[in-house]
Design a protein around this motif. Structure first.
Motif, mmCIF file in Angstrom:
data_model
loop_
_atom_site.group_PDB
_atom_site.id
_atom_site.type_symbol
_atom_site.label_atom_id
_atom_site.label_comp_id
_atom_site.label_asym_id
_atom_site.label_seq_id
_atom_site.Cartn_x
_atom_site.Cartn_y
_atom_site.Cartn_z
ATOM 1 N N GLU A 1 8.369 -9.905 -3.756
ATOM 2 C CA GLU A 1 9.063 -8.608 -3.756
ATOM 3 C C GLU A 1 8.176 -7.528 -3.170
ATOM 4 O OE1 GLU A 1 11.800 -5.475 -4.307
ATOM 5 O OE2 GLU A 1 12.008 -7.624 -3.978
ATOM 6 N N ALA A 2 6.908 -7.522 -3.522
ATOM 7 C CA ALA A 2 5.975 -6.528 -2.985
ATOM 8 C C ALA A 2 5.884 -6.659 -1.467
ATOM 9 C CB ALA A 2 4.604 -6.685 -3.626
ATOM 10 N N ALA A 3 5.757 -7.880 -0.975
ATOM 11 C CA ALA A 3 5.663 -8.113 0.474
ATOM 12 C C ALA A 3 6.955 -7.709 1.176
ATOM 13 C CB ALA A 3 5.345 -9.583 0.741
ATOM 14 N N ARG A 4 8.105 -7.989 0.558
ATOM 15 C CA ARG A 4 9.404 -7.611 1.143
ATOM 16 C C ARG A 4 9.495 -6.097 1.285
ATOM 17 N NH1 ARG A 4 13.969 -5.459 -0.145
ATOM 18 N NH2 ARG A 4 13.404 -5.223 -2.320
ATOM 19 N N ARG A 5 9.094 -5.380 0.258
ATOM 20 C CA ARG A 5 9.143 -3.913 0.316
ATOM 21 C C ARG A 5 8.242 -3.379 1.414
ATOM 22 N NH1 ARG A 5 9.053 -1.969 -6.035
ATOM 23 N NH2 ARG A 5 10.894 -3.144 -6.675
ATOM 24 N N ILE A 6 7.049 -3.951 1.525
ATOM 25 C CA ILE A 6 6.118 -3.513 2.564
ATOM 26 C C ILE A 6 6.696 -3.794 3.946
ATOM 27 C CG2 ILE A 6 3.873 -3.991 3.641
ATOM 28 C CD1 ILE A 6 2.794 -4.412 0.743
ATOM 29 N N ALA B 1 6.012 1.660 -0.586
ATOM 30 C CA ALA B 1 5.265 0.418 -0.347
ATOM 31 C C ALA B 1 4.628 0.425 1.039
ATOM 32 C CB ALA B 1 6.185 -0.793 -0.508
ATOM 33 N N ALA B 2 5.375 0.880 2.048
ATOM 34 C CA ALA B 2 4.831 0.925 3.407
ATOM 35 C C ALA B 2 3.685 1.930 3.500
ATOM 36 C CB ALA B 2 5.929 1.278 4.408
ATOM 37 N N GLN B 3 3.823 3.049 2.817
ATOM 38 C CA GLN B 3 2.760 4.054 2.832
ATOM 39 C C GLN B 3 1.502 3.522 2.138
ATOM 40 O OE1 GLN B 3 3.054 6.944 4.538
ATOM 41 N NE2 GLN B 3 0.900 7.247 4.135
ATOM 42 N N ILE B 4 1.699 2.830 1.022
ATOM 43 C CA ILE B 4 0.560 2.222 0.325
ATOM 44 C C ILE B 4 -0.110 1.181 1.226
ATOM 45 C CG2 ILE B 4 -0.047 0.634 -1.566
ATOM 46 C CD1 ILE B 4 1.841 2.332 -3.353
ATOM 47 N N ALA B 5 0.695 0.381 1.925
ATOM 48 C CA ALA B 5 0.130 -0.618 2.839
ATOM 49 C C ALA B 5 -0.662 0.063 3.956
ATOM 50 C CB ALA B 5 1.235 -1.485 3.425
ATOM 51 N N ASP B 6 -0.126 1.152 4.477
ATOM 52 C CA ASP B 6 -0.828 1.876 5.534
ATOM 53 C C ASP B 6 -2.155 2.432 5.025
ATOM 54 O OD1 ASP B 6 -0.811 3.023 8.290
ATOM 55 O OD2 ASP B 6 -0.908 4.903 7.146
ATOM 56 N N ARG B 7 -2.168 2.938 3.825
ATOM 57 C CA ARG B 7 -3.401 3.491 3.254
ATOM 58 C C ARG B 7 -4.346 2.404 2.755
ATOM 59 N NH1 ARG B 7 -1.525 8.935 0.027
ATOM 60 N NH2 ARG B 7 -0.290 9.788 1.746
ATOM 61 N N SER B 8 -3.914 1.146 2.882
ATOM 62 C CA SER B 8 -4.730 0.001 2.463
ATOM 63 C C SER B 8 -5.090 -0.884 3.650
ATOM 64 C CB SER B 8 -3.966 -0.827 1.425
ATOM 65 O OG SER B 8 -3.613 -0.054 0.311
ATOM 66 N N ARG B 9 -4.951 -0.352 4.860
ATOM 67 C CA ARG B 9 -5.229 -1.142 6.072
ATOM 68 C C ARG B 9 -6.619 -1.770 5.996
ATOM 69 N NH1 ARG B 9 -3.987 3.734 7.889
ATOM 70 N NH2 ARG B 9 -6.024 4.015 8.886
ATOM 71 N N ARG B 10 -6.715 -2.947 6.555
ATOM 72 C CA ARG B 10 -7.968 -3.726 6.547
ATOM 73 C C ARG B 10 -9.133 -2.919 7.107
ATOM 74 N NH1 ARG B 10 -8.308 -9.313 6.320
ATOM 75 N NH2 ARG B 10 -6.080 -9.356 6.742
ATOM 76 N N GLU B 11 -8.871 -2.152 8.171
ATOM 77 C CA GLU B 11 -9.972 -1.409 8.802
ATOM 78 C C GLU B 11 -10.546 -0.305 7.912
ATOM 79 O OE1 GLU B 11 -6.174 0.338 10.767
ATOM 80 O OE2 GLU B 11 -6.890 -1.649 10.217
ATOM 81 N N LEU B 12 -9.845 0.047 6.840
ATOM 82 C CA LEU B 12 -10.362 1.044 5.905
ATOM 83 C C LEU B 12 -11.390 0.447 4.948
ATOM 84 C CD1 LEU B 12 -7.063 2.963 5.074
ATOM 85 C CD2 LEU B 12 -8.892 3.649 6.643
ATOM 86 N N GLY B 13 -11.413 -0.874 4.896
ATOM 87 C CA GLY B 13 -12.384 -1.561 4.041
ATOM 88 C C GLY B 13 -12.272 -1.130 2.589
ATOM 89 N N THR B 14 -13.395 -0.868 1.956
ATOM 90 C CA THR B 14 -13.403 -0.520 0.533
ATOM 91 C C THR B 14 -12.874 0.886 0.262
ATOM 92 O OG1 THR B 14 -15.698 0.232 0.680
ATOM 93 C CG2 THR B 14 -15.333 -2.069 0.015
ATOM 94 N N ALA B 15 -12.657 1.668 1.302
ATOM 95 C CA ALA B 15 -12.077 3.004 1.138
ATOM 96 C C ALA B 15 -10.550 2.949 1.065
ATOM 97 C CB ALA B 15 -12.502 3.917 2.285
ATOM 98 N N GLY B 16 -9.961 1.797 1.375
ATOM 99 C CA GLY B 16 -8.511 1.651 1.337
ATOM 100 C C GLY B 16 -7.973 1.751 -0.081
ATOM 101 N N LEU B 17 -6.739 2.179 -0.193
ATOM 102 C CA LEU B 17 -6.117 2.392 -1.500
ATOM 103 C C LEU B 17 -6.138 1.134 -2.366
ATOM 104 C CD1 LEU B 17 -4.566 4.182 -3.481
ATOM 105 C CD2 LEU B 17 -2.482 3.677 -2.197
ATOM 106 N N ALA B 18 -5.679 0.023 -1.829
ATOM 107 C CA ALA B 18 -5.659 -1.222 -2.616
ATOM 108 C C ALA B 18 -7.074 -1.640 -3.008
ATOM 109 C CB ALA B 18 -4.966 -2.334 -1.839
#
Length: 164
Positions: free
Chosen positions: A93-98, A54-71
């Motif tokens: 639960e998703a937020a807790r894991r992150i 979850a933390a890795q997914i959040a990192d790859r979905s950082r706001r600064e990545l914009g539309t290139a982010g995973l999410a």
């Protein structure tokens, strides 16, 4: 959306397929308690993996990545929303894991240097399956609260004591 797991995870899932929950009533007390302990150990290890992923997914979905982010590439604005859809878990639960995974993962400095987790002792215990997600949540909250006023050396001692 995203294909399930890797070969190791698929094999682990397949190895559990023959287990029949309905057969627990026929187990003797000793066998039942061994199953309970083994299931808890598996759950703790998996909990650590879930937090780390979850933390890795959040990192790859950082706001600064914009539309290139995973999410974003999967139509989600926030990583928690992506996990909610992907894993069919609640937003809470998703937020807790992150949150937990982020507190327990190594990060990278702007210089490229790999930094220690915010709570390295707890990170090791969670990765080893010695501390479950619920206990890790309580420990992270307590240490984050204490961090505002405590000396860093005292925080290290507190972390070690809470993880024991």
């Amino acid at each position: 959306m995203v294909e399930a797991g890797t070969g190791e995870f698929d094999a682990a899932l397949d190895s559990l397929a023959p287990f029949e929950i309905g057969s627990l009533a026929q187990c003797g007390d000793e066998q039942l308690t061994r199953i309970a302990v083994a299931a808890e150990a598996l759950a703790r290890r998996l909990g650590g993996i879930q937090m780390a992923v979850a933390a890795q997914i959040a990192d790859r979905s950082r706001r600064e990545l914009g539309t290139a982010g995973l999410a974003a590439r999967h139509g989600c604005v926030r990583p928690a929303a992506f996990l909610e859809v992907l894993l069919r878990v609640s937003g809470t639960e998703a937020a807790r894991r992150i949150q937990l995974g982020s507190a327990l993962r190594r990060s990278q400095a702007l210089t490229g240097e790999l930094l220690q987790p915010r709570f390295p002792i707890l990170a090791g215990a969670v990765a080893a399956g010695d501390v479950n997600a619920e206990a890790a949540t309580v420990i992270v909250r307590a240490l984050d609260e204490a961090r505002r006023a405590a000396d860093p050396a005292d925080l290290d001692v507190a972390e070690a004591g809470l993880v024991e």
